[in-house]
Design an enzyme around this catalytic site. Structure first.
Site, PDB file in Angstrom:
ATOM      1  N   CYS A 136       0.798  -1.231   0.000  1.00 30.25           N
ATOM      2  CA  CYS A 136       0.000   0.000   0.000  1.00 30.25           C
ATOM      3  C   CYS A 136       0.827   1.277   0.000  1.00 30.25           C
ATOM      4  O   CYS A 136       0.256   2.374   0.015  1.00 30.25           O
ATOM      5  CB  CYS A 136      -0.954  -0.013   1.183  1.00 30.25           C
ATOM      6  SG  CYS A 136      -2.031  -1.462   1.185  1.00 30.25           S
ATOM      7  N   HIS A 157      -3.698   7.822   6.305  1.00 29.48           N
ATOM      8  CA  HIS A 157      -3.839   6.527   5.631  1.00 29.48           C
ATOM      9  C   HIS A 157      -5.222   5.963   5.936  1.00 29.48           C
ATOM     10  O   HIS A 157      -5.909   5.481   5.046  1.00 29.48           O
ATOM     11  CB  HIS A 157      -2.737   5.581   6.091  1.00 29.48           C
ATOM     12  CG  HIS A 157      -2.686   4.294   5.341  1.00 29.48           C
ATOM     13  ND1 HIS A 157      -2.540   4.242   3.972  1.00 29.48           N
ATOM     14  CD2 HIS A 157      -2.770   2.998   5.765  1.00 29.48           C
ATOM     15  CE1 HIS A 157      -2.525   2.975   3.577  1.00 29.48           C
ATOM     16  NE2 HIS A 157      -2.677   2.204   4.638  1.00 29.48           N
ATOM     17  N   GLU A 187      -2.025   4.767  13.655  1.00 26.03           N
ATOM     18  CA  GLU A 187      -1.794   6.057  13.009  1.00 26.03           C
ATOM     19  C   GLU A 187      -2.212   7.223  13.896  1.00 26.03           C
ATOM     20  O   GLU A 187      -1.497   8.232  13.989  1.00 26.03           O
ATOM     21  CB  GLU A 187      -2.533   6.122  11.678  1.00 26.03           C
ATOM     22  CG  GLU A 187      -2.257   7.409  10.904  1.00 26.03           C
ATOM     23  CD  GLU A 187      -2.852   7.408   9.509  1.00 26.03           C
ATOM     24  OE1 GLU A 187      -2.448   8.271   8.705  1.00 26.03           O
ATOM     25  OE2 GLU A 187      -3.716   6.558   9.218  1.00 26.03           O
ATOM     26  N   LYS A 203     -10.743   7.538   2.527  1.00 22.27           N
ATOM     27  CA  LYS A 203     -11.009   6.187   2.017  1.00 22.27           C
ATOM     28  C   LYS A 203     -12.465   5.746   2.154  1.00 22.27           C
ATOM     29  O   LYS A 203     -12.855   4.735   1.557  1.00 22.27           O
ATOM     30  CB  LYS A 203     -10.062   5.184   2.691  1.00 22.27           C
ATOM     31  CG  LYS A 203      -8.632   5.289   2.190  1.00 22.27           C
ATOM     32  CD  LYS A 203      -7.734   4.211   2.780  1.00 22.27           C
ATOM     33  CE  LYS A 203      -6.338   4.229   2.148  1.00 22.27           C
ATOM     34  NZ  LYS A 203      -5.575   5.448   2.450  1.00 22.27           N
ATOM     35  N   HIS A 222      -9.957   1.731  -0.447  1.00 25.13           N
ATOM     36  CA  HIS A 222      -8.502   1.585  -0.363  1.00 25.13           C
ATOM     37  C   HIS A 222      -8.002   0.996  -1.675  1.00 25.13           C
ATOM     38  O   HIS A 222      -8.186  -0.187  -1.948  1.00 25.13           O
ATOM     39  CB  HIS A 222      -8.121   0.683   0.807  1.00 25.13           C
ATOM     40  CG  HIS A 222      -6.655   0.683   1.104  1.00 25.13           C
ATOM     41  ND1 HIS A 222      -5.728   1.354   0.327  1.00 25.13           N
ATOM     42  CD2 HIS A 222      -5.930   0.082   2.096  1.00 25.13           C
ATOM     43  CE1 HIS A 222      -4.516   1.166   0.821  1.00 25.13           C
ATOM     44  NE2 HIS A 222      -4.624   0.406   1.899  1.00 25.13           N
ATOM     45  N   PHE A 274       2.039  -3.308   4.744  1.00 31.07           N
ATOM     46  CA  PHE A 274       2.433  -4.506   5.482  1.00 31.07           C
ATOM     47  C   PHE A 274       3.935  -4.496   5.760  1.00 31.07           C
ATOM     48  O   PHE A 274       4.735  -3.958   4.988  1.00 31.07           O
ATOM     49  CB  PHE A 274       2.082  -5.762   4.679  1.00 31.07           C
ATOM     50  CG  PHE A 274       0.608  -6.071   4.640  1.00 31.07           C
ATOM     51  CD1 PHE A 274      -0.266  -5.529   5.557  1.00 31.07           C
ATOM     52  CD2 PHE A 274       0.105  -6.924   3.666  1.00 31.07           C
ATOM     53  CE1 PHE A 274      -1.623  -5.828   5.521  1.00 31.07           C
ATOM     54  CE2 PHE A 274      -1.250  -7.241   3.620  1.00 31.07           C
ATOM     55  CZ  PHE A 274      -2.115  -6.685   4.549  1.00 31.07           C
TER      56      PHE A 274
END
Length: 371
Positions: A139, A266, A277, A296, A301, A358
């Site tokens: 991502c 994010h 976050e 999002k 996403h 990830f």
């Protein structure tokens, strides 16, 4: 190496479930439009909410049309003096799936149309680029592509860099996130106490970065990376890697944290990401707190394309001087964050945009008005 140049974003375009172009995308976000749909075909015996694009063409063919448009509008006559950088998580995986589901074997699969650089392979059939490189870091793919573009422009290696973040919906990714139990059956609600997961989506963002300033340029001022390697799929709960990436971006941009007006988070809507976050933002921005929102719940996403699409959203925030709201945020879980509950006009000089992936792969980008 001595750095003499600045990286200016002089053109951008996008397509997503939120709109056919960047203006429609930003309008959908600001007006909190419902753009996520319910799907029953990707995950067996389960409905999931996804951000699919209503289209009658392959996403690559739409991308080719948009590249033609770029050449028509900008002062570039061709891409012969341009570095192409692709950021993608899926690559050509969906094309492989189509062939497999059609005849249940892999005999007709073209190995050049499957990997991450399948996008650049496709584009090079139509255009001549000076060179190309593909990033696949889940991502953060297109956020890292933008960071690399900034570096090679600043060092005078390239004058023109075309960054494309792109991902199509695929069974492999949707089912993969389903196996992690992080998919929502409704539109995601990042940062809300009652959130229940994310929405996988598709789309692309195109950005032309150059070493020359134009009338409506947006500067890519800073990039910060970090890798906390806390867990294979989950970020550090205290947001240590996220905080470090934001600190590094501020240092790279030669800015103070009080200079940031807005954070495009994010904000995927999963417990692990949101908790991490928000803790990172809370611990870094203690005094003058910038507005914070995730977009999002409108775009979904888009995985490897998210960094590029949200870079475009950041550019639109700067151009329009409008800070978008968190759609679906009703009950907050973490205090001391300056959440944007409603879309508002506001003076915005610098926007920080986060992309996390990830393995604790974290990238923060800072965009600013040209002064």
């Amino acid at each position: 190496m001595k750095i003499n140049n600045k990286a200016y974003i002089n053109y951008f375009d996008s397509i997503s479930c939120a709109g056919n172009n960047s203006e429609e995308l930003f309008e959908s976000i600001c007006l909190k439009k419902d753009t996520i749909s319910i799907n029953s075909t990707y995950v067996k015996e389960r409905n999931v909410a996804i951000g699919g694009i209503q289209r009658d063409k392959d996403l690559n063919n739409i991308l080719k049309e948009r590249c033609d448009k770029l050449l028509d509008i900008t002062k570039l006559h061709d891409f012969s003096n341009t570095l192409l950088i692709i950021g993608s998580s899926v690559g050509g995986m969906n094309e492989t799936e189509k062939l497999f589901f059609k005849n249940k074997n892999y005999k007709e699969i073209n190995p050049k149309k499957h990997p991450v650089d399948a996008i650049s392979h496709f584009l090079k059939q139509h255009y001549k680029f000076y060179d190309d490189v593909s990033f696949s870091t889940a991502c953060t793919s297109s956020a890292n592509a933008l960071g690399y573009a900034k570096e090679v422009i600043e060092k005078g290696i390239y004058e023109n860099v075309l960054v494309i973040g792109i991902d199509s919906l695929s069974h492999t990714t949707v089912c993969g996130f389903s196996a992690l139990s992080v998919l929502s059956s409704k539109t995601c609600t990042p940062f809300d106490k009652n959130r229940d997961g994310m929405n996988v989506a598709e789309g692309f963002g195109i950005l032309l970065l150059q070493n020359k300033k134009e009338e409506n340029s947006i500067e890519l001022c800073g990039v910060g990376y970090s890798s906390d390697s806390h867990h294979m799929t989950q970020p550090h709960p205290e947001g240590l890697g996220a905080k470090k990436a934001m600190e590094n971006a501020l240092e790279n941009a030669n800015l103070h944290k009080n200079d940031i007006s807005y954070i495009n988070a994010h904000g995927t809507g999963t417990f692990a990401n949101d908790f991490s976050e928000l803790n990172a933002i809370k611990s870094l921005f203690i005094e003058n707190k910038p507005k914070v929102s995730s977009t999002k719940s409108t775009t979904g996403h888009t995985l490897g394309a998210a960094g590029a699409i949200e870079a475009i959203i950041s550019c639109m925030v700067l151009k329009e001087q409008i800070i978008p709201a968190n759609k679906g945020l009703i009950e907050i879980e973490i205090e001391d964050i300056n959440y944007s509950f409603e879309t508002t006009s506001s003076k915005v000089d610098y926007v920080l945009s986060n992309s996390f992936a990830f393995g604790g792969n974290n990238t923060s980008l800072i965009f600013g008005l040209v002064k």
